[in-house]
Scaffold this motif. Structure first.
Motif, PDB file in Angstrom:
ATOM      1  N   UNK A  83      -6.681  -3.604 -10.311  1.00  0.00           N
ATOM      2  CA  UNK A  83      -5.488  -3.109 -11.013  1.00  0.00           C
ATOM      3  C   UNK A  83      -4.770  -2.011 -10.222  1.00  0.00           C
ATOM      4  N   UNK A  84      -3.459  -1.974 -10.356  1.00  0.00           N
ATOM      5  CA  UNK A  84      -2.653  -1.009  -9.598  1.00  0.00           C
ATOM      6  C   UNK A  84      -3.077   0.429  -9.871  1.00  0.00           C
ATOM      7  N   UNK A  85      -3.409   0.732 -11.135  1.00  0.00           N
ATOM      8  CA  UNK A  85      -3.717   2.127 -11.463  1.00  0.00           C
ATOM      9  C   UNK A  85      -5.046   2.573 -10.871  1.00  0.00           C
ATOM     10  N   UNK A  86      -5.902   1.602 -10.492  1.00  0.00           N
ATOM     11  CA  UNK A  86      -7.212   1.931  -9.928  1.00  0.00           C
ATOM     12  C   UNK A  86      -7.113   2.213  -8.426  1.00  0.00           C
ATOM     13  N   UNK A  87      -6.131   1.632  -7.774  1.00  0.00           N
ATOM     14  CA  UNK A  87      -6.023   1.754  -6.318  1.00  0.00           C
ATOM     15  C   UNK A  87      -6.031   3.204  -5.829  1.00  0.00           C
ATOM     16  N   UNK A  88      -5.258   4.124  -6.434  1.00  0.00           N
ATOM     17  CA  UNK A  88      -5.309   5.517  -5.966  1.00  0.00           C
ATOM     18  C   UNK A  88      -6.691   6.155  -6.120  1.00  0.00           C
ATOM     19  N   UNK A  89      -7.437   5.759  -7.154  1.00  0.00           N
ATOM     20  CA  UNK A  89      -8.779   6.314  -7.341  1.00  0.00           C
ATOM     21  C   UNK A  89      -9.703   5.867  -6.212  1.00  0.00           C
ATOM     22  N   UNK A  90      -9.565   4.608  -5.803  1.00  0.00           N
ATOM     23  CA  UNK A  90     -10.370   4.100  -4.695  1.00  0.00           C
ATOM     24  C   UNK A  90     -10.007   4.830  -3.408  1.00  0.00           C
ATOM     25  N   UNK A  91      -8.724   5.002  -3.171  1.00  0.00           N
ATOM     26  CA  UNK A  91      -8.298   5.684  -1.947  1.00  0.00           C
ATOM     27  C   UNK A  91      -8.812   7.124  -1.918  1.00  0.00           C
ATOM     28  N   UNK A  92      -8.680   7.835  -3.035  1.00  0.00           N
ATOM     29  CA  UNK A  92      -9.148   9.222  -3.080  1.00  0.00           C
ATOM     30  C   UNK A  92     -10.658   9.292  -2.874  1.00  0.00           C
ATOM     31  N   UNK A  93     -11.381   8.385  -3.517  1.00  0.00           N
ATOM     32  CA  UNK A  93     -12.834   8.365  -3.385  1.00  0.00           C
ATOM     33  C   UNK A  93     -13.253   8.079  -1.952  1.00  0.00           C
ATOM     34  N   UNK A  94     -12.572   7.138  -1.319  1.00  0.00           N
ATOM     35  CA  UNK A  94     -12.899   6.784   0.069  1.00  0.00           C
ATOM     36  C   UNK A  94     -12.568   7.931   1.017  1.00  0.00           C
TER      37      UNK A  94
END
Length: 386
Positions: A83-94
């Motif tokens: 989902x689009x809203x999850x993408x920033x969370x993945x990027x920040x976590x990475x």
């Protein structure tokens, strides 16, 4: 690599249960004549063979991390149906390099050529207790002079020490399973994870995912005592978490998740598509495409988020077709070149090669008499002659 027969230990069932495999009766269909844990056979490897496989596993793991970097850099989350809203969370976590713990590669290998990656279980891998503990005690009893590709327990403890040094020191870590697990496998697996963390000096509390609450005023996840959940080690897939009503609260909470959310990239079978795209022709990969077989004439069609061999379709070189039951697939499918599992006395092993942190850690083997490794498959131990 060879398969050989061996005499089961007296009272073997009680022994494996004492070592944590309490679910070997409940997680395996009762009508099957063969038990889940089967020590009447085992596999034998030579040390040079194991060392070569270890190198393959670590190379594959490094390639997978490169895929995460690629997805984060290019924003190709749509390939994985994230989902689009999850993408920033993945990027920040990475980008924070949120610590990761473990994973399991499933490999096709029969000793007669390069190992081939079938899939990577990077978020909630199971068969951990039998791989790390139960087969080690079998080795001590049955072949005490031999060795085993198995440093899983020691590496988990060491990794927890590293992770623990960066965790809040004012509260325990929580270890979560789901009440939806009727076999007890998740409970025993997460209990073992908690044990390795406690050996590393962390305190732990067991909790069901269903008992985790959200405190809106404090903007914190809490347990049944209203205590903040600062660290959560879970056996609950990230794709389920983000689809839960509480999933939208994740950005507001400072919870440390084990495994981190960036592992959503690796726990999705579209990973296989991206690996083939970034490393075409690699000897340890199979050609894999998204939502089309492309030029493949025989293939395995797998749902992006399927589990236990469900919702799969196999087209073999002779044109025959086989399907498995399941409700997965709404998110899409990958088409992976069909590569028959090796045949040992009519059984077909899949090597589950474990990674802890970024290093190869051990091996667990599951056998099936059919084409697909699922809940009817048996776990068999292995050894390395010394």
């Amino acid at each position: 690599m060879r398969r050989t027969r061996s005499e089961p230990r007296e009272d073997w069932a009680e022994k494996v249960e004492a070592h944590g495999l309490a679910f070997h009766r409940t997680a395996h269909p009762e009508h099957l004549p063969r038990p889940y844990w089967d020590e009447s056979v085992h596999y034998v490897f030579e040390m040079d063979e194991v060392l070569a496989l270890e190198a393959v596993v670590e190379e594959l793991h490094e390639m997978c991390l490169q895929v995460v970097e690629h997805v984060v850099t290019t924003g190709r989350y749509n390939v994985l149906g994230i989902p689009d809203w999850v993408a920033p969370l993945i990027e920040e976590s990475w980008r924070r390099r949120d610590p990761h713990l473990y994973g399991r590669f499933d490999l096709r290998y029969g000793g007669d050529g390069p190992a081939k990656l079938l899939e990577y279980n990077a978020d909630t891998p199971t068969a951990l207790v039998e791989s790390a503990v139960v087969q080690w005690f079998w080795l001590q009893d049955a072949f005490p002079g031999d060795d085993q590709w198995n440093s899983i327990h020691e590496r988990l403890v060491a990794r927890w020490k590293e992770i623990g040094s960066g965790l809040p020191d004012d509260g325990p870590a929580h270890f979560a399973w789901t009440n939806g697990d009727e076999t007890g496998e998740e409970v025993m697996t997460i209990a073992y994870m908690q044990q390795t963390a406690e050996e590393a000096g962390l305190s732990g509390i067991a909790i069901a995912m269903e008992d985790i609450g959200w405190h809106p005023e404090r903007e914190r996840f809490v347990d049944l005592h209203d205590d903040e959940i600062r660290t959560l080690c879970k056996l609950y897939p990230w794709e389920w978490i983000v689809s839960e009503p509480f999933g939208r609260s994740i950005p507001a909470a400072p919870t440390t998740w084990i495994e981190p959310i960036w592992k959503m990239v690796l726990s999705n079978k579209a990973l296989l598509v991206l690996l083939w795209e970034l490393f075409p022709g690699h000897p340890n990969l199979l050609p894999t495409y998204l939502n089309t077989p492309s030029d493949l004439t025989s293939y395995v069609q797998k749902p992006l988020l399927g589990r236990e061999g469900a919702s799969m379709r196999i087209v073999t070189p002779d044109g025959s077709e086989q399907r498995t039951q399941g409700d997965y697939g709404a998110e899409g499918f990958v088409f992976q070149e069909f590569c028959a599992l090796p045949d040992f006395d009519g059984e077909h092993p899949v090597l589950g090669a474990w990674v802890v942190d970024d290093e190869s850690a051990g091996l667990g083997i599951r056998e099936t008499s059919g084409l697909i490794t699922d809940d009817t498959s048996s776990f068999v131990p292995h050894r390395i002659p010394v």
